[in-house]
Scaffold this motif. Structure first.
Motif, mmCIF file in Angstrom:
data_model
loop_
_atom_site.group_PDB
_atom_site.id
_atom_site.type_symbol
_atom_site.label_atom_id
_atom_site.label_comp_id
_atom_site.label_asym_id
_atom_site.label_seq_id
_atom_site.Cartn_x
_atom_site.Cartn_y
_atom_site.Cartn_z
ATOM 1 N N SER A 1 5.549 0.632 -6.844
ATOM 2 C CA SER A 1 4.346 0.832 -6.040
ATOM 3 C C SER A 1 4.232 -0.230 -4.955
ATOM 4 N N GLU A 2 4.755 -1.419 -5.234
ATOM 5 C CA GLU A 2 4.700 -2.504 -4.254
ATOM 6 C C GLU A 2 5.518 -2.157 -3.017
ATOM 7 N N ALA A 3 6.740 -1.645 -3.219
ATOM 8 C CA ALA A 3 7.595 -1.273 -2.089
ATOM 9 C C ALA A 3 7.021 -0.080 -1.333
ATOM 10 N N LEU A 4 6.517 0.904 -2.060
ATOM 11 C CA LEU A 4 5.944 2.087 -1.417
ATOM 12 C C LEU A 4 4.701 1.721 -0.609
ATOM 13 N N SER A 5 3.854 0.867 -1.170
ATOM 14 C CA SER A 5 2.623 0.472 -0.465
ATOM 15 C C SER A 5 2.940 -0.303 0.811
ATOM 16 N N LEU B 1 -5.595 -0.222 -7.233
ATOM 17 C CA LEU B 1 -4.646 -0.211 -8.355
ATOM 18 C C LEU B 1 -3.779 1.037 -8.280
ATOM 19 N N PRO B 2 -2.449 0.907 -8.188
ATOM 20 C CA PRO B 2 -1.583 2.087 -8.109
ATOM 21 C C PRO B 2 -1.680 2.925 -9.379
ATOM 22 N N LEU C 1 4.208 2.191 3.379
ATOM 23 C CA LEU C 1 3.099 3.009 3.866
ATOM 24 C C LEU C 1 2.215 2.220 4.823
ATOM 25 N N ALA C 2 1.959 0.954 4.524
ATOM 26 C CA ALA C 2 1.145 0.125 5.412
ATOM 27 C C ALA C 2 1.818 -0.031 6.773
ATOM 28 N N ARG C 3 3.148 -0.148 6.767
ATOM 29 C CA ARG C 3 3.858 -0.266 8.038
ATOM 30 C C ARG C 3 3.759 1.033 8.846
ATOM 31 N N LEU C 4 3.871 2.174 8.176
ATOM 32 C CA LEU C 4 3.718 3.455 8.875
ATOM 33 C C LEU C 4 2.309 3.607 9.433
ATOM 34 N N ASP C 5 1.327 3.206 8.657
ATOM 35 C CA ASP C 5 -0.061 3.277 9.145
ATOM 36 C C ASP C 5 -0.242 2.412 10.386
ATOM 37 N N THR D 1 -9.610 8.298 -5.978
ATOM 38 C CA THR D 1 -9.653 8.072 -4.533
ATOM 39 C C THR D 1 -8.395 7.372 -4.044
ATOM 40 N N GLY D 2 -7.957 6.349 -4.759
ATOM 41 C CA GLY D 2 -6.757 5.628 -4.347
ATOM 42 C C GLY D 2 -5.526 6.507 -4.345
ATOM 43 N N ARG D 3 -5.422 7.415 -5.302
ATOM 44 C CA ARG D 3 -4.248 8.293 -5.358
ATOM 45 C C ARG D 3 -4.297 9.368 -4.272
ATOM 46 N N GLY D 4 -5.489 9.888 -3.985
ATOM 47 C CA GLY D 4 -5.582 10.978 -3.015
ATOM 48 C C GLY D 4 -5.666 10.533 -1.578
ATOM 49 N N ALA D 5 -5.927 9.247 -1.334
ATOM 50 C CA ALA D 5 -6.123 8.777 0.038
ATOM 51 C C ALA D 5 -4.872 8.951 0.887
ATOM 52 N N VAL D 6 -3.686 8.774 0.305
ATOM 53 C CA VAL D 6 -2.452 8.871 1.078
ATOM 54 C C VAL D 6 -2.237 10.297 1.575
#
Length: 565
Positions: free
Chosen positions: A542-546, A71-72, A549-553, A244-249
């Protein structure tokens, strides 16, 4: 051997239901409940009854933790009013009003017993979130329903605990309120601290598999101390997941995040599917218990039907009131836009400001303006409110909580069956029609806006790539792209002149390939830092950012795969 066979069959049943569900246009949990009920009545199948602590302690913490990680945090903060109202206030109101109903229809039950059953029937299930996502409903609805399902289980169990205590002895209303506040507040502090510690510790573990294995303990390490302090262990697990979800990035590598996502997705699939299958398997045992108490199934069905309608009416009244309140608050926030825009112009570019306090203040203003745009484009109106109402289906937590009622509770077997009928009925009636219900409401389609937003974000990422490729500090005095093109042309010329390219050209190609990988890592690092900055400002959804980020990963993992051994 029998236990192993049962586990294998259950895992295959969960996997099969998830494969079959999209084809028959039903949610997998509905299929699993139906399969469980059918299997429970097969000849030779014994009555199945599982200790509810296995569900409440063994299954719920990791499920809620995993959902909270996904959850963002930005969306959670923006819709905290709606989420807290649905997951706390609505649960309490529902429990108190249903308490009056059950006290009226059950002669030997006092108000505390009625409130206990009301608390059992109050929490909603996360199943609605999957359906809402599948039909393409607005992201804000998904956030609200996800947040509600994260916290209302804990709220209901806290109310249930207080009601059970009141059944044994008299307690004051002030004492119950103080206990409720402590259970939530202390759990948030404990869970947040545990989540932060785990992020720091896991960032130091280079072995991805080991780091993921360590993450399995996080929800339980948050749960146990909170429960020891008489706080809510489930809220602590949720708080740990949000942190955890916020700090993982910021702290974890792409490999860590990818491993966590895939592994926890599998854990969620098996645990959630398993508990719904178990819910169906337990029906026969519940019916048998009711017959042993000299009652009939009908005595459970008609109170359950009435309670179900009461829950719908209470939820509708509360949600419509909440929608009006959210609308008034959004209008007040949007009215501040001109003032905030003026302040933004006076402060200038936050990155160019010399004073750290000025930069921080400017970022806060940027975030407020982004919130205003969010409230304007992702509004929650009456149609969205109707979706929230109909999405309030009950699930396995209701059944597990009912089985925690003390053995000497009046009508205990009947009450447990009532809980099952309400949960099962809401899953079938609401869960089976939610997709068509959302489609019929013709909600606003934001897909075009989302596509434009993704294109804007892609332009930002492309701009960062250009800056790095033309930065002498990274690529040297000559353009890396120009040198790469020159090498390719030399190789093509060499191929035209001879059967094999020259050794010197091969060396140049290998050097350029290695250099391109190095530069690409620099680009990914800067792009990821920019995404974190944009997230903190709330500049994009958050949808666009996620997705970015997934593409960069994925690109970073591809670079790791081509790293010379």
């Amino acid at each position: 051997m029998e236990i192993v066979a049962v586990v294998v069959v259950c895992v295959l049943a969960v996997a099969g239901a998830n494969l079959l569900a999209p084809r028959v246009r039903l949610a997998a949990p509905l299929l699993l409940v139906a399969v469980g009920v059918a299997v429970s009545y097969f000849p030779g199948i014994p009555d199945i009854s599982v200790d509810p602590e296995i569900i409440l302690v063994g299954v719920l913490p990791p499920l809620l933790y995993a959902a909270a990680v996904a959850l963002p945090a930005m969306d959670f903060k923006r819709d905290f009013q709606a989420i807290s109202g649905l997951s706390v206030v609505l649960v309490v109101i529902s429990a108190l009003l249903l308490g009056l109903f059950f006290m009226w229809i059950l002669p030997d039950a006092d108000y505390a017993t009625g409130v206990a059953l009301g608390a059992i029937l109050s929490p909603t299930d996360a199943l609605a979130t999957t359906t809402v996502k599948r039909v393409g409903a607005p992201q804000r609805l998904v956030t609200v329903l996800s947040g509600e399902s994260l916290f209302n289980d804990a709220s209901a169990l806290v109310v249930l605990r207080a009601a059970i205590a009141a059944m044994a002895t008299s307690v004051s209303l002030l004492g119950v309120a103080a206990s409720f506040a402590w259970a939530i507040g202390a759990a948030v502090v404990v869970g947040g601290a545990i989540g932060w510690v785990f992020i720091v510790v896991r960032a130091r573990i280079s072995n991805v598999a080991v780091a993921t294995a360590v993450s399995f303990t996080a929800p339980y390490i948050a749960y146990l101390p909170a429960e020891a302090m008489s706080a809510s262990g489930l809220v602590a697990a949720v708080a740990a997941g949000l942190v955890t979800g916020r700090g993982a990035v910021r702290r974890l590598t792409a490999a860590h995040r990818q491993s966590d996502q895939q592994t926890w997705r599998t854990v969620e699939l098996l645990l959630e599917g398993g508990v719904f299958l178990l819910m169906g398997l337990e029906l026969k045992a519940l019916v048998t218990d009711v017959h042993r108490s000299h009652e009939t199934v009908w005595h459970a069905v008609w109170p359950a039907v009435i309670a179900f309608f009461i829950l719908i009416v209470i939820r509708w009244a509360f949600v419509m009131t909440l929608v009006a309140s959210i609308g008034r608050r959004s209008r007040r926030v949007i009215a501040r836009e001109p003032l905030l825009a003026q302040m933004q112009d006076r402060l200038g570019d936050p990155d160019a400001a010399a004073d750290r306090m000025t930069r921080r203040f400017r970022r806060r203003i940027d975030r407020r303006l982004a919130d205003i745009e969010y409230y304007r484009t992702e509004s929650i109106g009456v149609r969205e409110g109707h979706v929230v109402v109909w999405a309030g289906m009950r699930g396995v937590v209701t059944l597990a909580a009912a089985q925690t009622l003390p053995a000497d509770t009046p009508y205990r077997s009947l009450l447990v069956l009532v809980a099952f009928v309400v949960a099962g009925g809401s899953l079938i009636v609401q869960g089976g029609t939610l997709g068509r219900f959302i489609t019929a409401l013709n909600l606003p389609d934001h897909r075009a806006d989302a596509a434009r937003e993704r294109r804007r974000l892609n332009r930002v990422m492309a701009g960062i790539s250009y800056e790095v490729l033309t930065d002498p500090a990274v690529c040297g005095d000559d353009s890396l792209l120009a040198r790469s093109v020159e090498t390719v042309r030399d190789l093509e010329a060499a191929d035209d002149d001879s059967d094999e390219p020259g050794v010197d050209l091969l060396d140049r190609r290998l050097r350029n390939a290695a250099e391109m990988r190095r530069v690409r890592r620099v680009i990914i690092g800067r792009q990821r830092a920019e995404l974190v900055e944009l997230r903190d400002r709330g500049a994009y959804s958050s949808e666009a950012l996620s997705a970015t980020l997934a593409r960069l990963d994925a690109e970073e993992l591809s670079l790791d795969a081509h790293r010379p051994r």
